[in-house]
Scaffold this motif. Structure first.
Motif, short mmCIF file in Angstrom:
data_model
loop_
_atom_site.label_atom_id
_atom_site.label_comp_id
_atom_site.label_asym_id
_atom_site.label_seq_id
_atom_site.Cartn_x
_atom_site.Cartn_y
_atom_site.Cartn_z
N LEU A 31 0.83 -1.21 0.00
CA LEU A 31 0.00 0.00 0.00
C LEU A 31 0.86 1.26 0.00
O LEU A 31 0.46 2.29 -0.52
N TRP A 35 -0.52 5.78 1.76
CA TRP A 35 -1.88 5.27 1.91
C TRP A 35 -2.53 5.87 3.14
O TRP A 35 -1.98 5.84 4.23
N VAL A 40 -9.39 7.29 2.19
CA VAL A 40 -10.02 6.27 1.34
C VAL A 40 -11.48 6.09 1.74
O VAL A 40 -12.37 6.06 0.88
#
Length: 83
Positions: A31, A35, A40
């Motif tokens: 990731l 990340w 997200v």
């Protein structure tokens, strides 16, 4: 020993704890350092809201029916379906 007798079987066990920890570490490595799980999730919430925005009356009734029957998750936090 009689073939097929469960008492004659040799127990076999395998502990996958180490392998699971290694797999998870590889996922996090893949990731990458940029990340951002919060970003997200926010992006997913925004996409979900956009997907079901601007429905006409018939579409809204269908959406409400699907939410009430547990086919689609409702809006808001904890949107997971009941199934």
């Amino acid at each position: 020993m009689k073939k097929g007798n469960p008492d004659s079987l040799i127990p076999f066990t395998i502990d996958l704890t180490f392998e699971e920890a290694r797999r998870r570490a590889e996922v996090v490595t893949a990731l990458g350092p940029d990340w951002d799980p919060v970003a997200v999730l926010q992006g997913e919430d925004e996409a979900y809201a956009l997907l079901y925005s601007g429905l006409d009356a018939e579409q809204q009734r269908t959406y409400d029916l699907l939410v009430a029957s547990g086919v689609l998750p409702g809006r808001g936090p904890g949107r997971a379906t009941a199934h």
